[in-house]
Scaffold this motif. Structure first.
Motif, short mmCIF file in Angstrom:
data_model
loop_
_atom_site.label_atom_id
_atom_site.label_comp_id
_atom_site.label_asym_id
_atom_site.label_seq_id
_atom_site.Cartn_x
_atom_site.Cartn_y
_atom_site.Cartn_z
N GLY A 1 -0.12 -3.41 -6.60
CA GLY A 1 -1.31 -3.46 -5.62
C GLY A 1 -2.18 -4.66 -5.85
O GLY A 1 -2.89 -5.30 -4.96
N ALA B 1 0.78 -1.38 -0.18
CA ALA B 1 -0.09 -0.04 0.02
C ALA B 1 0.88 1.30 -0.06
O ALA B 1 0.53 2.19 -0.87
N THR C 1 2.51 1.84 -3.58
CA THR C 1 1.23 2.29 -4.45
C THR C 1 1.06 3.59 -4.28
O THR C 1 1.19 4.28 -5.31
#
Length: 468
Positions: A338, A87, A90
């Motif tokens: 992701g 996360a 990304t």
């Protein structure tokens, strides 16, 4: 403190710094230029090796997560750690597509390019991800460091106490003996306290040094400015604080409840698959929108041509504005990792297993070395399927993403949470405590020998095959 209040405080801090960063960006760039030039005036081999080490340090924590997933009880935290890191990566690429700021070596002729990163530079991905990885590593992967020395000292003292009382006959504890035992306990407590404080200070110092040196190394190598590094640190700290104080406990409790052997709720998990694909589509739509926006607004800018020329000089390549490996095209590609989170969720739903934390370390002692090797191969061999995707190349960044990055990322996730536990069941290699283990909970309370273990594992797998 209330989680809502904490989230508001963290977000306010982030917004305040973002405003300061935009306001003083030019001043920070000038300071960074002077700092980088002074650092690069002399580049001893030892100094270069040190900075190279810290720039590659971000690859060590994921290996630690891999170790914990394979060899330790802490399997769920390992996967959560991996998800937070993904996360963060990304998010960083999305932010780079928004800031679209060049790296120092692409603009400043006085700054050498000791590394040749070819995407945008703001915020620094190494700085942001180092904060997330390094701070979360002792929190999620090795939480036992909080009790450094405590168990050892207490166990040793208890053994000494037991030995002193392990004689026959009646024992009359005098006041003198009682005071002596209390003094021993107090002395051991003091040793324990000093040992804990010393070790925690060493660990905290190392973690802070690693984060700081990672940022400084990026400035030294000419690939980031001070402003880019600072913004990366702030974003990394924000993600870390939000996860630790707001998300982690509730998320872990929810997952454990879903996978608890006696309360399996796999039907409730069926909505995870469409939800995960929906979130992936949202991510891809956002990154594709930023890609299109960047291409429409910045495609014809003369600065971009000079940045690409510097990239080509550094990498000794012939990239063009359409090459998938540079600037906003590169940022767009990296958002595709992701998909690994989607793969983890889909694998968890499809494999229909359960998880009971704290059993693995006990049961793994019953496995032979051969079984350990077979278990490891059961995880590694399926990755061979993804090797052909590595060699796919295209000058179209969307094709590169769809045919290379997405399959690899999704495949890694589904292998870890889907193929791996399936193969362990198939070849009778599962043991209680494995993540997504198909078991009958009443067996987990028994302390069995090797033969009994293998018999029960075989029974579990036979029942699993009958369910298919």
């Amino acid at each position: 403190m209330n989680k809502l209040i904490l989230s508001i405080v963290f977000t306010t801090f982030l917004v305040a710094y973002v405003i300061l960063d935009v306001t003083f960006d030019d001043e920070l760039w000038v300071i960074s230029k002077s700092f980088a030039k002074s650092m690069q005036q002399s580049i001893p081999t030892f100094e270069l090796v040190v900075y190279e080490f810290f720039t590659y340090l971000v690859f060590i924590p994921p290996l630690a997560a891999f170790y914990c997933f394979i060899y330790d009880d802490n399997k769920l935290n390992s996967l959560l750690y991996l998800a937070v890191v993904i996360a963060s990566v990304t998010t960083n690429e999305l932010l780079k597509s928004i800031y679209h700021q060049a790296r120092p070596y692409m603009i400043e002729t006085d700054i050498q390019s000791l590394k040749c990163n070819s995407d945008y530079g703001k915020p620094s991905g190494h700085s942001q991800n180092s904060v997330v990885m390094i701070i979360l590593m002792p929190i999620l992967l090795f939480p036992q460091i909080k009790n450094l020395g405590r168990n050892k000292v207490q166990v040793e003292f208890q053994k000494d106490l037991d030995r002193s009382q392990s004689h026959t006959g009646y024992t009359i504890n005098s006041l003198e003996n009682s005071e002596l035992e209390n003094s021993k306990l107090e002395a051991n407590d003091n040793i324990q306290s000093k040992f804990q404080i010393a070790m925690k200070l060493i660990i905290i110092s190392f973690l802070l040094t690693s984060i700081i040196m990672t940022g400084i190394s990026r400035v030294f190598l000419g690939v980031h400015s001070i402003g880019q590094v600072l913004l990366g640190w702030v974003w990394g700290l924000y993600i870390t604080l939000m996860y630790v104080f707001i998300i982690h406990d509730s998320l872990k409790r929810y997952i454990l409840n879903l996978f608890y052997p006696q309360q399996s709720k796999h039907k409730e998990m069926n909505h995870f698959i469409p939800m995960s694909f929906f979130l992936l589509l949202v991510l891809l739509g956002l990154s594709l929108g930023l890609l299109k926006l960047n291409s429409l607004i910045y495609y014809e800018r003369l600065e971009m041509s000079s940045w690409i020329e510097k990239i080509n000089q550094c990498k000794q390549t012939n990239y063009t504005r359409d090459s998938p490996q540079i600037l906003y095209n590169s940022c767009f590609q990296f958002t595709g990792i992701g998909a690994m989170i989607t793969g983890l969720l889909v694998g968890a739903v499809l494999v229909q297993g359960s998880y009971d934390e704290g059993l693995f370390n006990k049961w793994k002692l019953k496995l032979t070395k051969t079984q350990f090797i077979k278990r490891l191969l059961s995880l590694l061999i399926p990755f061979i399927i993804l090797i052909p995707f590595v060699f796919i190349t295209s000058n179209n960044v969307v094709v590169q993403l769809m045919c290379k990055i997405l399959p690899i990322s999704f495949g890694v996730g589904i292998i870890i949470n889907g193929v791996f536990p399936f193969l362990l069941r198939k070849f009778n290699l599962q043991i209680p405590g494995d993540f997504l283990f198909l078991c009958q909970s009443q067996y987990l309370l028994c302390d069995l020998n090797q033969d009994s273990l293998q018999q029960q594992v075989k029974e579990y797998n036979d029942s699993y095959q009958n369910m298919l």
